[in-house]
Design an enzyme around this catalytic site. Sequence first.
Site, PDB file in Angstrom:
ATOM      1  CE  LYS A  10      -2.155  -1.181   3.999  1.00  0.00           C
ATOM      2  NZ  LYS A  10      -1.449  -2.328   4.196  1.00  0.00           N
ATOM      3  NE  ARG A  85      -5.062  -1.158   9.751  1.00  0.00           N
ATOM      4  CZ  ARG A  85      -3.811  -0.955   9.352  1.00  0.00           C
ATOM      5  NH1 ARG A  85      -3.740   0.246   8.550  1.00  0.00           N
ATOM      6  NH2 ARG A  85      -2.709  -1.747   9.169  1.00  0.00           N
ATOM      7  NE  ARG A 119       7.755  -1.999   6.285  1.00  0.00           N
ATOM      8  CZ  ARG A 119       6.419  -2.170   6.396  1.00  0.00           C
ATOM      9  NH1 ARG A 119       5.710  -1.570   5.430  1.00  0.00           N
ATOM     10  NH2 ARG A 119       5.841  -2.799   7.208  1.00  0.00           N
ATOM     11  NE  ARG A 153       5.848   0.126   9.988  1.00  0.00           N
ATOM     12  CZ  ARG A 153       4.551  -0.188   9.321  1.00  0.00           C
ATOM     13  NH1 ARG A 153       4.549   0.394   8.050  1.00  0.00           N
ATOM     14  NH2 ARG A 153       3.797  -0.793   9.867  1.00  0.00           N
ATOM     15  NE  ARG A 164       2.019  -4.787  10.982  1.00  0.00           N
ATOM     16  CZ  ARG A 164       3.053  -4.597  10.286  1.00  0.00           C
ATOM     17  NH1 ARG A 164       4.279  -4.854  11.200  1.00  0.00           N
ATOM     18  NH2 ARG A 164       3.380  -4.053   9.365  1.00  0.00           N
TER      19      ARG A 164
HETATM   20  P1  AP5 Z   1       4.608  -1.620   1.784  1.00  0.00           P
HETATM   21  O1  AP5 Z   1       4.376  -0.842   0.580  1.00  0.00           O
HETATM   22  O2  AP5 Z   1       5.531  -0.797   2.946  1.00  0.00           O
HETATM   23  O3  AP5 Z   1       3.441  -2.265   2.449  1.00  0.00           O
HETATM   24  P2  AP5 Z   1       2.118  -1.954   3.201  1.00  0.00           P
HETATM   25  O4  AP5 Z   1       0.839  -2.410   2.524  1.00  0.00           O
HETATM   26  O5  AP5 Z   1       2.123  -0.310   3.305  1.00  0.00           O
HETATM   27  O6  AP5 Z   1       2.154  -2.110   4.661  1.00  0.00           O
HETATM   28  P3  AP5 Z   1       2.323  -1.801   6.238  1.00  0.00           P
HETATM   29  O7  AP5 Z   1       3.041  -2.681   6.964  1.00  0.00           O
HETATM   30  O8  AP5 Z   1       2.788  -0.433   6.182  1.00  0.00           O
HETATM   31  O9  AP5 Z   1       0.573  -2.084   6.336  1.00  0.00           O
HETATM   32  P4  AP5 Z   1      -0.158  -2.045   7.781  1.00  0.00           P
HETATM   33  O10 AP5 Z   1      -1.158  -2.120   7.252  1.00  0.00           O
HETATM   34  O11 AP5 Z   1       0.506  -3.207   8.539  1.00  0.00           O
HETATM   35  O12 AP5 Z   1       0.683  -1.017   8.474  1.00  0.00           O
HETATM   36  P5  AP5 Z   1       0.196   0.455   8.795  1.00  0.00           P
HETATM   37  O13 AP5 Z   1       1.369   1.595   8.731  1.00  0.00           O
HETATM   38  O14 AP5 Z   1      -0.956   0.811   7.977  1.00  0.00           O
HETATM   39  O15 AP5 Z   1       5.614  -2.902   1.357  1.00  0.00           O
HETATM   40  C1  AP5 Z   1       6.394  -3.710   2.419  1.00  0.00           C
HETATM   41  C2  AP5 Z   1       7.521  -4.300   2.026  1.00  0.00           C
HETATM   42  O16 AP5 Z   1       7.386  -5.082   0.845  1.00  0.00           O
HETATM   43  C3  AP5 Z   1       8.456  -3.182   1.517  1.00  0.00           C
HETATM   44  O17 AP5 Z   1       9.850  -3.411   1.794  1.00  0.00           O
HETATM   45  C4  AP5 Z   1       8.360  -3.091  -0.113  1.00  0.00           C
HETATM   46  O18 AP5 Z   1       9.503  -2.619  -0.624  1.00  0.00           O
HETATM   47  C5  AP5 Z   1       8.046  -4.405  -0.503  1.00  0.00           C
HETATM   48  N1  AP5 Z   1       7.265  -4.467  -1.455  1.00  0.00           N
HETATM   49  C6  AP5 Z   1       5.901  -3.695  -1.933  1.00  0.00           C
HETATM   50  N2  AP5 Z   1       5.265  -4.295  -3.073  1.00  0.00           N
HETATM   51  C7  AP5 Z   1       6.276  -5.305  -3.430  1.00  0.00           C
HETATM   52  C8  AP5 Z   1       6.065  -6.232  -4.382  1.00  0.00           C
HETATM   53  N3  AP5 Z   1       4.890  -5.617  -5.363  1.00  0.00           N
HETATM   54  N4  AP5 Z   1       6.970  -6.900  -4.681  1.00  0.00           N
HETATM   55  C9  AP5 Z   1       7.920  -7.301  -3.611  1.00  0.00           C
HETATM   56  N5  AP5 Z   1       8.281  -6.478  -2.644  1.00  0.00           N
HETATM   57  C10 AP5 Z   1       7.455  -5.417  -2.350  1.00  0.00           C
HETATM   58  O19 AP5 Z   1      -0.355   0.379  10.408  1.00  0.00           O
HETATM   59  C11 AP5 Z   1       0.593  -0.094  11.467  1.00  0.00           C
HETATM   60  C12 AP5 Z   1      -0.178   0.010  12.737  1.00  0.00           C
HETATM   61  O20 AP5 Z   1      -0.928   1.298  12.920  1.00  0.00           O
HETATM   62  C13 AP5 Z   1      -1.391  -1.211  12.816  1.00  0.00           C
HETATM   63  O21 AP5 Z   1      -0.817  -2.335  12.917  1.00  0.00           O
HETATM   64  C14 AP5 Z   1      -2.274  -0.554  13.899  1.00  0.00           C
HETATM   65  O22 AP5 Z   1      -1.845  -0.750  15.123  1.00  0.00           O
HETATM   66  C15 AP5 Z   1      -2.306   0.960  13.530  1.00  0.00           C
HETATM   67  N6  AP5 Z   1      -3.162   1.456  12.474  1.00  0.00           N
HETATM   68  C16 AP5 Z   1      -2.842   2.140  11.212  1.00  0.00           C
HETATM   69  N7  AP5 Z   1      -4.081   2.248  10.828  1.00  0.00           N
HETATM   70  C17 AP5 Z   1      -5.231   1.897  11.584  1.00  0.00           C
HETATM   71  C18 AP5 Z   1      -6.524   2.042  11.510  1.00  0.00           C
HETATM   72  N8  AP5 Z   1      -7.078   2.491  10.481  1.00  0.00           N
HETATM   73  N9  AP5 Z   1      -7.275   1.540  12.481  1.00  0.00           N
HETATM   74  C19 AP5 Z   1      -6.709   0.845  13.392  1.00  0.00           C
HETATM   75  N10 AP5 Z   1      -5.372   0.817  13.796  1.00  0.00           N
HETATM   76  C20 AP5 Z   1      -4.625   1.552  12.767  1.00  0.00           C
HETATM   77 MG    MG Z   2       2.543   1.118   4.782  1.00  0.00          MG
END
Ligand code: AP5
Ligand code: MG
Length: 207
Positions: A10, A85, A119, A153, A164
Amino acid sequence: MLFGPPGAGKGTQAGRIVQATGKPQVSTGDMLRAAVENGTELGRIAKGYMESGGLVPDEVIIGLIEERIKQPDAIGGLLFDGFPRTIPQAEALEKIAPVSMVIAIHVEDESIVERICGRFTCASCGEVYHDIFRPCKTESVCDSCNGTEFKRRADDSEATVRNRLSAYHEQTSPLESWYFDRGLLRRIDGNHSIEQVGQEISNLLDE
Ligand code: AP5
Ligand code: MG
């Protein structure tokens, strides 16, 4: 809106969409991490949930988005990454702003741990990298801003990723059919290269 499990890509694809459309990216995860780093009240509330891999309570997230949507740059539309979410979050959003498209990126659970554990991001501009799948073109120099400081992270450990993923399957994945029923959902296969996934997304945005 970009929807999908942790590590689906994402944030990676959001960066490309922002470049192509100029719409600001709103990542609740990034906003919460900034709050934790700055030691604010929001960060104090969110920290424990994030460290364990659980979701931050809906009322906290909804309050955050209500404030974000009032900012002047939201007028031309926003790109949500990682929000909503839960169904209550989607219901709250429905009351305050229309959603034009939800792009669900599908990636198998087995690939996710590998993606998350490799990552790292640029400490200056936030560009997302991976040890194997998306290394810097010049080792230890950010392709985007030439920064040389990188970070990993706190929640990117294998144990936390499993939590997660459980939170995703139990609380977030039901949103897919919720948006499908409203005619807004587009599904794409996120198991291809970053470029291929980016191309599929840009085809959808051209629709
Ligand atoms: P990346 O692009 O970073 O993936 P992402 O989908 O953004 O993953 P996140 O870990 O950020 O998602 P998340 O939903 O767990 O975390 P968030 O910060 O939202 O890619 C990942 C890796 O893969 C990178 O190294 C990239 O280079 C690689 N990659 C990408 N595409 C690729 C491909 N096609 N092929 C190969 N490699 C690839 O949330 C964190 C925490 O915050 C949550 O756990 C929760 O506690 C809280 N939180 C956030 N939002 C909410 C909400 N709305 N409600 C409640 N809690 C929330
Ligand atoms: Mg992300």
